[in-house]
Write a protein that holds these residues in place. Structure first.
Motif, PDB file in Angstrom:
ATOM      1  N   ALA A  54     -58.417  11.441  -1.212  1.00  0.00           N
ATOM      2  CA  ALA A  54     -58.006  11.241   0.177  1.00  0.00           C
ATOM      3  C   ALA A  54     -59.157  11.498   1.134  1.00  0.00           C
ATOM      4  N   GLU A  55     -59.955  12.527   0.858  1.00  0.00           N
ATOM      5  CA  GLU A  55     -61.092  12.829   1.721  1.00  0.00           C
ATOM      6  C   GLU A  55     -62.158  11.753   1.619  1.00  0.00           C
ATOM      7  N   ARG A  56     -62.387  11.230   0.409  1.00  0.00           N
ATOM      8  CA  ARG A  56     -63.394  10.192   0.239  1.00  0.00           C
ATOM      9  C   ARG A  56     -62.993   8.907   0.948  1.00  0.00           C
ATOM     10  N   GLU A  57     -61.730   8.531   0.852  1.00  0.00           N
ATOM     11  CA  GLU A  57     -61.264   7.316   1.522  1.00  0.00           C
ATOM     12  C   GLU A  57     -61.382   7.435   3.027  1.00  0.00           C
ATOM     13  N   LEU A  58     -61.036   8.605   3.552  1.00  0.00           N
ATOM     14  CA  LEU A  58     -61.152   8.822   4.988  1.00  0.00           C
ATOM     15  C   LEU A  58     -62.608   8.803   5.428  1.00  0.00           C
ATOM     16  N   ARG A  59     -63.493   9.403   4.650  1.00  0.00           N
ATOM     17  CA  ARG A  59     -64.919   9.434   5.003  1.00  0.00           C
ATOM     18  C   ARG A  59     -65.514   8.031   4.992  1.00  0.00           C
ATOM     19  N   GLU A  60     -65.141   7.211   4.017  1.00  0.00           N
ATOM     20  CA  GLU A  60     -65.670   5.851   3.955  1.00  0.00           C
ATOM     21  C   GLU A  60     -65.241   5.036   5.166  1.00  0.00           C
ATOM     22  N   GLN A  61     -63.994   5.211   5.603  1.00  0.00           N
ATOM     23  CA  GLN A  61     -63.545   4.478   6.786  1.00  0.00           C
ATOM     24  C   GLN A  61     -64.276   4.958   8.031  1.00  0.00           C
ATOM     25  N   GLN A  62     -64.487   6.258   8.155  1.00  0.00           N
ATOM     26  CA  GLN A  62     -65.211   6.788   9.310  1.00  0.00           C
ATOM     27  C   GLN A  62     -66.660   6.318   9.322  1.00  0.00           C
ATOM     28  N   GLU A  63     -67.301   6.270   8.163  1.00  0.00           N
ATOM     29  CA  GLU A  63     -68.677   5.783   8.102  1.00  0.00           C
ATOM     30  C   GLU A  63     -68.760   4.305   8.471  1.00  0.00           C
ATOM     31  N   ARG A  64     -67.769   3.519   8.053  1.00  0.00           N
ATOM     32  CA  ARG A  64     -67.764   2.101   8.397  1.00  0.00           C
ATOM     33  C   ARG A  64     -67.597   1.901   9.897  1.00  0.00           C
TER      34      ARG A  64
END
Length: 289
Positions: free
Chosen positions: A87-97
């Protein structure tokens, strides 16, 4: 034995070693380059990201990231990713995008720049554009909440009768991720755009009126199931509290037949005797005096 003038003492060398170890711990480096008399005693290789000299530290800031809690070397990023939850990785990837999208130069050409679908402004909400592929400006988003407001996953399931597989499909219903407000590390909160959810619900149920009828039918069904469950629990409670009075006979008494002698006639071969007959076939003879 007297110490030769100009030669570093053991105490000085030990202090320099301690200072180097301290700097290595602060920077996270494995190798250091030392200037001064200690370089003649022990040779070190050069660092990839920084150089530790006698008076100051030189660091390559292009290879480190500001995490708002101190600078971390990019080499430590892999170890951090291994400890990340999905869940943290998915959220981080969206924020980086979204962060990379904000860094792109803004197209100011009125002919080619994307415009808001409602007012024609070029100052679009980049978050909505990236996640929902929706061209809307900040003003229209706040002005038209019936169209651009966000719905939670629970609201989509309860109000529009959508299922989990439909809500998890990002191609059918794109969703915005946010950290769970109740507990860190839990599944991310999924937010959906209202007009996209309504459009999908209309395609699924045919119209909003059909959706309302299906909603009412399910509510009636829920109420019936709730009443059946209550009656079952009440029956179990009666069994436990009235074990002495409760038996199979008590169940039979609920279906016990009560005779009703509506039909009365006199036997032709036995004058003075009146017969009363129930619908079940039971007859009673009475002697008329």
């Amino acid at each position: 034995m007297e110490q030769t003038e100009g030669a570093p003492s053991n105490t000085t060398i030990q202090e320099q070693r301690q200072e180097i170890e301290r700097l290595k711990q602060l920077t996270g480096a494995e190798e250091v380059k030392v200037e001064g008399s200690l370089a003649n005693k022990r040779k070190r290789g050069q660092l990839d990201n920084s150089e530790i000299t006698k008076d100051y530290i030189e660091y390559d800031f292009s290879k480190i990231e500001d995490t708002k809690g101190g600078y971390l070397v990019e080499e430590n990023r892999q170890a951090t990713d291994l400890r990340e939850k999905p869940a943290e990785r998915e959220l981080r990837e969206q924020q980086e995008r979204q962060k990379a999208l904000r860094k792109e130069p803004l197209n100011l050409d009125p002919e080619t720049a994307p415009k808001c679908e409602d007012c024609g402004s070029i100052e679009l909400d980049l978050r909505y554009l990236d996640v929902f592929k929706c061209k809307v400006c900040h003003t229209c988003r706040e002005k038209i909440p019936d169209k651009y407001s966000l719905l939670t996953k629970t609201e989509c399931k309860q109000d529009y009768l959508l299922t989990d597989p439909e809500l998890r499909d990002a191609e059918v219903l794109p969703h915005l991720l946010k950290a769970n407000p109740h507990q860190q590390g839990w599944s991310n909160m999924m937010l959906y755009l209202r007009f996209q959810v309504e459009k999908f619900a209309i395609n699924k149920w045919g119209s909003l009126e059909e959706l309302d009828r299906e909603f009412e039918r399910r509510e009636v069904q829920k109420q019936e199931q709730k009443e059946k469950k209550f009656e079952k629990q009440l029956l179990e409670l009666r069994k436990k509290t009235k074990t002495s009075n409760y038996s199979r006979m008590s169940i039979r008494e609920k279906k016990k037949h009560k005779h009703s002698y509506d039909e009365a006639f006199e036997r032709p071969d036995q004058p003075g005797i009146i017969v009363q007959r129930c619908e079940c076939g039971l007859e009673i003879e009475q002697l008329e005096i």
